[in-house]
Design a protein around this motif. Structure first.
Motif: not given
Ligand code: SF4
Lengths: 469, 209
Positions: B94-122
């Motif tokens: 049920g988690i559709r959005c993860v907020v973090a200061s940075s992401f592993g790059s493969i995980f981040q691309s996987n999110c984009h194609v799987s309907g989970v929003l990775p939000v990068v903030l300082p």
């Protein structure tokens, strides 16, 4: 202004600039293994897409496949057999070169792709596995993708990706005897952190790299992902050409001459600029061993485990404290002399012929400590055969190691519920991940070079490889 | 995949750096050739005790966080293995959005194609959000305007255009690219002349052998 090696490779693969820093790029090589490959093939079959370029696509079994002598197409991990069957059924009728468990050229993707000459300098190379960056050692732009991107590559032979920034890491100096490529990359991650390379295509260069043999370059690039990088690469040079010449799938004749001429032009121009430059002095580098649960938790073998108070306040400190608790080490203690219950020599990081020679030179004429679980698993059937021709298998066996068929073995199987180290044991491995439970429930994995692992196996405790060279 | 425009819901914080995909979904929990039904595997080694019972101390086992839509974490979230099932496990839970200061790059691309929003903030903003969650453990996100709203503030973030379009539309990226097949064909025709050694290597190896 001149171009970097990475930029030249990149430019030769752009099909279209789709805006906002994203590009549609051509994929020259797509490799599948039985886990991510089974999922991707099933998905495109069900969606009704074809494999667009089967002649640029390759498949192999390595992750879940058993490595015991005399193995069949079976796995020790629950569910492993489903992946093997699904993958086999979906790949065998296709015109895709498939390296099955009994193929003379089978092995871990990242080991066989360079050694068979399938991965070449200046190529784009992907696989549904994060350590695909290993292949950067040969001079390819190689990186790991998820299985959904894997479907995209199968159906279109392309990917849409963000152009990474460029980084150059300058390795200077000479390695002391008993210090190897594994120590260089662990030292780099220790110095700059596990996120040091995030967002970058990293080029390893400098004096130390110029004389580093191919097997070491592949080790160095293997752990670019542990450094956070999109990929790690070494520009092709004479070492690369000599390594590739005559490999089973490498270009021959006229193709070879044209390829080498093209590869020579790929080196970074003198006036090329990188987005970031880092350096590591290799002269003073000691054998490195990890103490915690991130590859950045690493120290020289004769250093002491750092206190959490030395990490910056906040999340980093809490993560540090958590790691200490998991591995059960007191800050201030030395890793040297810490008792171990198991060792593993293998994985895409350190299972090539040079790695096995490095370990065997320590083990020759010696025995490992009593009661130690010890496995040596060559990275490919080709490596295994070559090692046996040199008699290395006997050195390992006489020392007390098990000698296995090629595959990921304990690097993957512990994590997927198959064969593993005993729960809670302390182990030393030549692998790339010391994450919690990676090699079995509660297993405390320490990472080091093959020489350090071999020396420690003899002592039954973490040992200094330099004393054996 | 299910498109994302706006989300509102409970936000759990897991403030550890370098949460790797082996922790998000341990290998033994991903061993099936499917793309759904991974919720049980999410953080399995942390969520469940060795006997299989839920660990009452783990955040995602405590109400209201067992119903979280958002996860807030430290830097380099999703580093490690490329397993797409790490994203599917979050999504299936049920988690559709993860907020973090940075992401592993493969995980981040996987999110984009799987309907989970990775939000990068300082990092300081991530810390501020964690403080805001102590007041009210809910967040709202709007992908059209790229804003994230907590109890006290509104944060703006950036998502690359193509990833944003994919998440907003829920469209299958393969069909989008297949519309460009003529371009791909042109590229390969030219490339075959320029780098002939890249092509047909199996055939050539068999002829040579
Ligand atoms: S050897 Fe280990 S790290 Fe390498 S591909 Fe296999 S499982 Fe992954």
């Amino acid at each position: 202004m001149g171009l970097t090696f990475f930029e030249k490779v990149w430019n030769d693969h752009v099909i279209e600039d789709v805006g906002d820093g994203n590009f549609l790029i051509h994929i020259d090589r797509n490799f599948m293994h039985e886990l991510s490959g089974a999922v991707s093939l099933k998905a495109i079959d069900e969606a009704g897409f074809d494999v667009r370029n089967p002649e640029l696509t390759f498949g192999v079994v390595e992750h879940a496949i058993d490595t015991h002598p005399g193995r069949k197409r079976t796995s020790s991990a629950p569910g492993g057999n489903d992946f093997l069957r699904e993958f086999y059924e979906r790949i065998r009728h296709r015109p895709i070169r498939f390296f099955d468990y009994d193929d003379r050229q089978q092995g871990i993707v990242h080991v066989i792709a360079p050694e068979l000459g399938i991965a070449l300098p200046g190529e784009t190379f992907v696989c549904g596995d994060s350590h695909t960056c290993t292949v950067g050692g040969i001079g390819a732009f190689a990186w790991g993708i998820g299985s959904t991107d894997g479907e995209h590559v199968l159906a279109t032979q392309t990917l849409v990706i963000t152009k990474p920034k460029t980084m150059r890491v300058d390795f200077q100096g000479r390695l002391a005897a008993g210090v190897f490529a594994k120590d260089m990359i662990l030292g780099l991650i220790g110095k700059y952190g596990a996120g040091g390379g995030v967002g970058y295509a990293i080029e390893y260069a400098g004096e130390t790299i110029e004389s580093l043999p191919m097997d070491g370059r592949l080790t160095l690039c293997n752990m670019a992902v542990e450094f956070g990088g999109r990929t790690g690469m070494v520009a092709p040079d004479q070492i690369t050409f000599d390594y590739l010449n005559g490999r089973p799938f490498a270009p021959a004749g006229e193709d070879w001459l044209r390829a080498v001429a093209y590869w020579r032009l790929l080196r970074s121009d003198r006036d090329a600029r990188y987005d970031k430059e880092l350096e590591l002095d290799c002269n003073r580098l000691a054998p490195q061993v990890t103490w915690g649960t991130s590859p950045s938790h690493v120290i020289g073998v004769d250093d002491v485990v750092p206190d959490a108070a030395e990490s910056p306040e906040g999340v980093a400190r809490a993560s540090h404290a958590r790691a200490l608790e998991y591995v059960g080490l007191e800050p201030g203690t030395r890793l040297l002399g810490e008792k171990i219950q198991g060792v593993f020599i293998g994985s895409c990081t350190n299972s090539r012929l040079d790695d096995l020679r490095e370990a065997a030179s320590v083990l020759r004429g010696r025995k490992i400590a009593d009661g130690l679980m010890a496995l040596c698993v060559p990275g490919s059937t080709t490596v295994k055969r070559a090692a046996e021709q040199e008699g290395l298998d006997r050195v390992f066996k006489e020392a007390g190691f098990e000698w296995r068929e090629a595959g990921c073995s304990l690097c993957a199987s512990g994590a997927i519920g198959g064969e593993a180290f005993p729960p809670g044991s302390r182990t030393l491995s030549t692998t790339n991940r010391n994450f919690e439970n990676r090699q079995g429930r509660g297993v405390r994995s320490h990472l080091a070079s093959p020489a350090t692992v071999a020396a420690s196996a003899v002592a039954g405790r973490i040992a200094d490889a330099r004393e054996y060279y | 995949m299910e498109p994302i425009t706006q989300l509102e819901g409970v936000a759990a914080s897991l403030m550890i750096n370098d949460v790797d995909t082996d922790q998000i979904i341990p290998g033994k929990d991903l061993m099936k050739v499917e793309k759904t039904g991974f919720e049980k595997g999410l953080f399995a080694n942390w969520r469940f005790l060795p006997d299989g019972a839920p660990d009452p101390d783990f955040i995602l086992n405590k109400p209201p966080f067992n119903d979280a839509t958002f996860l807030v974490s430290g830097s380099n979230f999703g580093c490690g293995s490329s397993r797409a099932s790490a994203v599917w496990a979050l999504r299936d839970f049920g988690i559709r959005c993860v907020v973090a200061s940075s992401f592993g790059s493969i995980f981040q691309s996987n999110c984009h194609v799987s309907g989970v929003l990775p939000v990068v903030l300082p990092e300081d903003q991530v810390q501020a959000i964690v403080a805001d969650l102590a007041i009210a453990p809910r967040l709202q996100v709007d992908l059209e305007s790229c804003t994230l709203v907590s109890a006290r503030r509104t944060y703006t973030f950036y998502v690359p255009k193509l990833a944003r379009e994919m998440l907003l539309s829920g469209k299958d990226p393969i069909s989008v690219t297949l519309n460009r097949d003529a371009l791909i064909r042109d590229f390969q025709d030219v490339d075959r002349q320029r780098r002939p050694w890249v092509y047909d290597i199996v055939e050539k190896a068999e002829q040579g052998a």
